[in-house]
Scaffold this motif. Structure first.
Motif, PDB file in Angstrom:
ATOM      1  N   LEU A  64       1.817  -5.754  10.048  1.00 59.93           N
ATOM      2  CA  LEU A  64       2.087  -4.508   9.324  1.00 59.93           C
ATOM      3  C   LEU A  64       3.591  -4.232   9.287  1.00 59.93           C
ATOM      4  CD1 LEU A  64       1.056  -1.930   7.930  1.00 59.93           C
ATOM      5  CD2 LEU A  64       0.927  -0.866  10.194  1.00 59.93           C
ATOM      6  N   VAL A  65       4.115  -3.979   8.090  1.00 59.73           N
ATOM      7  CA  VAL A  65       5.518  -3.588   7.948  1.00 59.73           C
ATOM      8  C   VAL A  65       5.504  -2.161   7.405  1.00 59.73           C
ATOM      9  CG1 VAL A  65       7.738  -4.123   6.859  1.00 59.73           C
ATOM     10  CG2 VAL A  65       6.105  -5.975   7.360  1.00 59.73           C
ATOM     11  N   GLU A  66       5.900  -1.198   8.248  1.00 64.27           N
ATOM     12  CA  GLU A  66       5.919   0.196   7.785  1.00 64.27           C
ATOM     13  C   GLU A  66       7.325   0.529   7.311  1.00 64.27           C
ATOM     14  OE1 GLU A  66       3.420   3.331   9.591  1.00 64.27           O
ATOM     15  OE2 GLU A  66       3.260   1.888  11.239  1.00 64.27           O
ATOM     16  N   GLU A  67       7.409   1.083   6.120  1.00 70.50           N
ATOM     17  CA  GLU A  67       8.704   1.425   5.530  1.00 70.50           C
ATOM     18  C   GLU A  67       8.747   2.919   5.212  1.00 70.50           C
ATOM     19  OE1 GLU A  67      11.632   0.487   4.674  1.00 70.50           O
ATOM     20  OE2 GLU A  67      11.615  -1.632   5.235  1.00 70.50           O
ATOM     21  N   THR A  68       9.928   3.459   5.182  1.00 70.50           N
ATOM     22  CA  THR A  68      10.067   4.863   4.788  1.00 70.50           C
ATOM     23  C   THR A  68      10.889   4.926   3.501  1.00 70.50           C
ATOM     24  OG1 THR A  68      12.013   4.973   6.165  1.00 70.50           O
ATOM     25  CG2 THR A  68       9.971   5.860   7.104  1.00 70.50           C
ATOM     26  N   ILE A  69      10.753   6.042   2.825  1.00 68.75           N
ATOM     27  CA  ILE A  69      11.559   6.228   1.606  1.00 68.75           C
ATOM     28  C   ILE A  69      12.157   7.615   1.646  1.00 68.75           C
ATOM     29  CG2 ILE A  69       9.483   6.836   0.253  1.00 68.75           C
ATOM     30  CD1 ILE A  69      11.550   5.081  -1.869  1.00 68.75           C
ATOM     31  N   ASP A  70      13.423   7.660   1.237  1.00 69.91           N
ATOM     32  CA  ASP A  70      14.137   8.926   1.305  1.00 69.91           C
ATOM     33  C   ASP A  70      13.944   9.698  -0.005  1.00 69.91           C
ATOM     34  OD1 ASP A  70      15.766  10.921   2.178  1.00 69.91           O
ATOM     35  OD2 ASP A  70      17.634   9.901   1.615  1.00 69.91           O
ATOM     36  N   LEU A  71      12.732  10.198  -0.217  1.00 71.21           N
ATOM     37  CA  LEU A  71      12.434  10.948  -1.452  1.00 71.21           C
ATOM     38  C   LEU A  71      11.835  12.288  -1.073  1.00 71.21           C
ATOM     39  CD1 LEU A  71      10.643   8.737  -4.127  1.00 71.21           C
ATOM     40  CD2 LEU A  71      12.669  10.133  -4.417  1.00 71.21           C
TER      41      LEU A  71
ATOM     42  N   LEU B  86       0.858  -1.190   0.000  1.00 70.44           N
ATOM     43  CA  LEU B  86       0.000   0.000   0.000  1.00 70.44           C
ATOM     44  C   LEU B  86       0.893   1.238   0.000  1.00 70.44           C
ATOM     45  CD1 LEU B  86      -2.992   0.772   0.201  1.00 70.44           C
ATOM     46  CD2 LEU B  86      -2.855   0.448   2.668  1.00 70.44           C
ATOM     47  N   LEU B  87       0.840   1.991  -1.107  1.00 67.32           N
ATOM     48  CA  LEU B  87       1.650   3.201  -1.241  1.00 67.32           C
ATOM     49  C   LEU B  87       0.717   4.394  -1.373  1.00 67.32           C
ATOM     50  CD1 LEU B  87       4.118   1.956  -4.034  1.00 67.32           C
ATOM     51  CD2 LEU B  87       4.246   1.535  -1.583  1.00 67.32           C
ATOM     52  N   GLY B  88       1.002   5.494  -0.669  1.00 65.10           N
ATOM     53  CA  GLY B  88       0.160   6.681  -0.774  1.00 65.10           C
ATOM     54  C   GLY B  88       0.417   7.625   0.388  1.00 65.10           C
ATOM     55  N   TYR B  89      -0.552   8.506   0.610  1.00 66.91           N
ATOM     56  CA  TYR B  89      -0.421   9.478   1.696  1.00 66.91           C
ATOM     57  C   TYR B  89      -1.714   9.498   2.505  1.00 66.91           C
ATOM     58  CZ  TYR B  89       0.590  13.853   4.115  1.00 66.91           C
ATOM     59  OH  TYR B  89       0.807  14.796   5.074  1.00 66.91           O
ATOM     60  N   ASN B  90      -1.573   9.420   3.821  1.00 67.57           N
ATOM     61  CA  ASN B  90      -2.738   9.354   4.722  1.00 67.57           C
ATOM     62  C   ASN B  90      -3.649   8.173   4.384  1.00 67.57           C
ATOM     63  OD1 ASN B  90      -2.107  11.473   6.370  1.00 67.57           O
ATOM     64  ND2 ASN B  90      -3.189  12.999   5.108  1.00 67.57           N
ATOM     65  N   ILE B  91      -3.042   7.018   4.242  1.00 63.88           N
ATOM     66  CA  ILE B  91      -3.821   5.846   3.810  1.00 63.88           C
ATOM     67  C   ILE B  91      -3.755   4.707   4.832  1.00 63.88           C
ATOM     68  CG2 ILE B  91      -3.902   6.089   1.280  1.00 63.88           C
ATOM     69  CD1 ILE B  91      -1.236   4.305   1.495  1.00 63.88           C
ATOM     70  N   LYS B  92      -3.244   5.001   6.020  1.00 63.70           N
ATOM     71  CA  LYS B  92      -3.073   3.919   6.999  1.00 63.70           C
ATOM     72  C   LYS B  92      -4.419   3.273   7.366  1.00 63.70           C
ATOM     73  CE  LYS B  92      -0.256   2.746  10.940  1.00 63.70           C
ATOM     74  NZ  LYS B  92       0.639   3.160  11.974  1.00 63.70           N
ATOM     75  N   ASP B  93      -5.498   4.070   7.263  1.00 61.15           N
ATOM     76  CA  ASP B  93      -6.817   3.519   7.623  1.00 61.15           C
ATOM     77  C   ASP B  93      -7.283   2.434   6.643  1.00 61.15           C
ATOM     78  OD1 ASP B  93      -6.957   5.524   5.650  1.00 61.15           O
ATOM     79  OD2 ASP B  93      -9.093   5.834   6.025  1.00 61.15           O
ATOM     80  N   LYS B  94      -6.553   2.223   5.546  1.00 62.90           N
ATOM     81  CA  LYS B  94      -6.955   1.188   4.570  1.00 62.90           C
ATOM     82  C   LYS B  94      -6.305  -0.163   4.857  1.00 62.90           C
ATOM     83  CE  LYS B  94      -9.138   4.288   2.256  1.00 62.90           C
ATOM     84  NZ  LYS B  94     -10.446   4.564   2.790  1.00 62.90           N
ATOM     85  N   VAL B  95      -5.345  -0.184   5.795  1.00 62.21           N
ATOM     86  CA  VAL B  95      -4.557  -1.398   6.022  1.00 62.21           C
ATOM     87  C   VAL B  95      -5.450  -2.593   6.391  1.00 62.21           C
ATOM     88  CG1 VAL B  95      -2.864  -2.448   7.591  1.00 62.21           C
ATOM     89  CG2 VAL B  95      -2.417  -0.198   6.603  1.00 62.21           C
ATOM     90  N   ASN B  96      -6.413  -2.372   7.285  1.00 58.42           N
ATOM     91  CA  ASN B  96      -7.243  -3.495   7.732  1.00 58.42           C
ATOM     92  C   ASN B  96      -8.044  -4.123   6.596  1.00 58.42           C
ATOM     93  OD1 ASN B  96      -6.279  -3.375  10.279  1.00 58.42           O
ATOM     94  ND2 ASN B  96      -8.004  -2.220  11.134  1.00 58.42           N
TER      95      ASN B  96
END
Ligand code: FAD
Length: 415
Positions: A262-269, A126-136
């Motif tokens: 849940l595996v939360e990752e960050t990206i240096d962009l 799941l890639l995006g912004y303010n989308i954590k509520d979609k994880v479930n």
């Protein structure tokens, strides 16, 4: 039986020699030459020849050569042992401003079966912004794991940041299979990512299966204008990447309350690193066609004869609460916009009811609608191929039949 070389057409480019999976071709004095003992008539060389110097016309691969080819695939041991370091099935969850595309759930359903056969985890990315509520939701449609990257640079879909992010995840976690939607966004992203991670991609698959002996993903898709189904394997590179159009795979049942890891990752962009800027987002107006989501489609073909006659389809579709589709012949005649086209080069649909009016049933049309729940065909030719796949057929002139149907449904449905 061998492939025939039309010498006057051969320019000695060697494309066939490189492509032949059975080493059956070589260049002799600059002309392609076939070794009949090795040639299996598989047709790969014919497909790549730029000058039509190779032909299989009138020839059919005998059963034993087909068997030989299948055995050869089965004997395969990967030349690249690094492929064994890759595990797990991933599905890219496509979202637009927080709205998840239904095809992502369909892909999770397909991915679940593959992961179970392989005995590995299924993950949604799941890639995006303010989308954590979609994880479930991703767990509830079958994922064991979700890889989440929530970052402002991923707010709008843009090729560069999405490709960089997905490629980074693939390189780090090494999934053996990655499935993506063959939508506008997915088509753009899939090729970019496959190039980034140096693997192959089979676009527009209609069937995905695991070959138990080799654990290879058998990726089947129509080829040669829909006349044959080609099964493609990605032997020496990982992940095995495939895209699938919406409505090709069935929608899985949602299991509310199902949870995973849940595996939360960050990206240096950073925004300043990205060349493409989205200045504004304007939603398409009322004329938008959502054929792939329609439950009822009334589609018209060349048999309608004129643009004006399409109004009869719109009338019936309105009464039924459906959408209007079309064959390519009707689109090419300029009777209706290309967004309505169903088929191999149009949209793949899977409605509850598909009513085909004045459509003959060419294979390129059928591949886009044959999995509809109920197919009704209206055609004046009783021999039209569409009747072979229709659940209900009406032989007759649409000019008489459509107004009758529309009026009858109007009375019954009160619409
Ligand atoms: C690479 C490739 C990709 C293609 N992709 C697509 C695609 O995505 N989608 C697609 O649809 N096609 C596609 N085609 C084209 C396809 O091969 C057919 O040419 C096309 O589907 C034919 O459209 P049709 O059935 O409307 O027309 P026709 O084949 O001409 O059929 C018209 C039908 O209308 C019937 N008819 C005529 N008058 C009446 C009447 N008064 N009442 C009732 N019935 C009547 C006739 O009996 C006939 O069966 C593709 C072709 C190629 C080569």
């Amino acid at each position: 039986m061998t492939v025939e070389v039309i010498r006057k057409n051969c320019i000695g480019c060697g494309a066939c020699v490189q492509t032949c999976p059975f080493d059956a071709l070589e260049l002799v004095d600059g002309i392609a030459t076939v070794d009949p003992d090795k040639c299996t008539d598989c047709g790969e060389c014919v497909a790549v020849c730029p000058t039509m110097a190779l032909s299989l016309e009138g020839k059919k691969a005998p059963q034993e050569t087909v068997k030989k080819a299948v055995e050869k695939i089965k004997e395969f041991k990967p030349e690249n042992p690094a492929v064994n370091a890759y595990f797990g099935v991933w599905v890219l969850i496509e979202q637009n401003y927080g709205e998840i595309a239904d095809v992502s759930w369909e892909l999770l359903g397909a991915g679940r079966q593959l992961a179970d056969e392989l005995g590995v985890d299924l993950a949604g990315v799941l890639l995006g912004y303010n989308i954590k509520d979609k994880v479930n939701l991703v767990y509830e449609y079958g994922a064991d794991k979700v890889f989440l990257v929530d970052n402002p640079v991923l707010k709008d879909y843009r090729t560069e940041p999405y490709s960089e992010t997905l490629s980074m995840l693939i390189k780090k976690y090494k999934p053996e299979i990655v499935l993506m939607a063959a939508t506008t966004q997915g088509r753009d992203l899939a090729g970019h990512v496959a190039t980034n991670v140096e693997t192959g991609l089979t676009a527009d698959c209609t069937q995905l299966k695991i070959e138990p002996e080799t654990r290879l993903l058998l990726q089947t898709r129509p080829a040669f204008g829909g006349n044959v189904m080609a099964t493609i394997v990605c032997r020496n590179h990982r992940p095995q990447m495939a895209s699938v159009r919406p409505r090709v795979m069935p929608m899985p049942k949602r299991e509310e309350g199902r949870r995973g890891t849940l595996v939360e990752e960050t990206i240096d962009l950073k925004e300043e690193d990205i060349a493409t800027k989205v200045l504004d987002f304007v939603a398409q107006g009322g004329s938008a066609v959502y054929l792939d989501r329609a439950d009822i489609i009334v589609a018209g073909g060349r048999g309608l004869g004129t643009k004006e006659n399409f109004q009869l389809l719109f009338d019936l579709a309105k009464v039924l609460g459906g959408t209007v589709g079309a064959s390519r012949a009707a689109v090419e005649a300029g009777w209706i916009d290309a967004a309505h086209q169903v088929g191999q080069t149009g949209v793949t649909v899977r409605p509850k009811i598909y009513i085909a009016v004045g459509i003959s049933g060419a294979i390129q049309h059928l591949v886009g609608m044959q999995t509809s729940d109920v197919i009704v065909a209206i055609n004046k030719d009783p021999e039209a191929p569409i009747f072979k796949i229709a659940d209900f057929g009406i032989v007759g002139d649409f000019q008489k039949i459509l107004p009758l149907l529309t009026e009858t449904f109007r009375q019954k449905l009160g619409s």
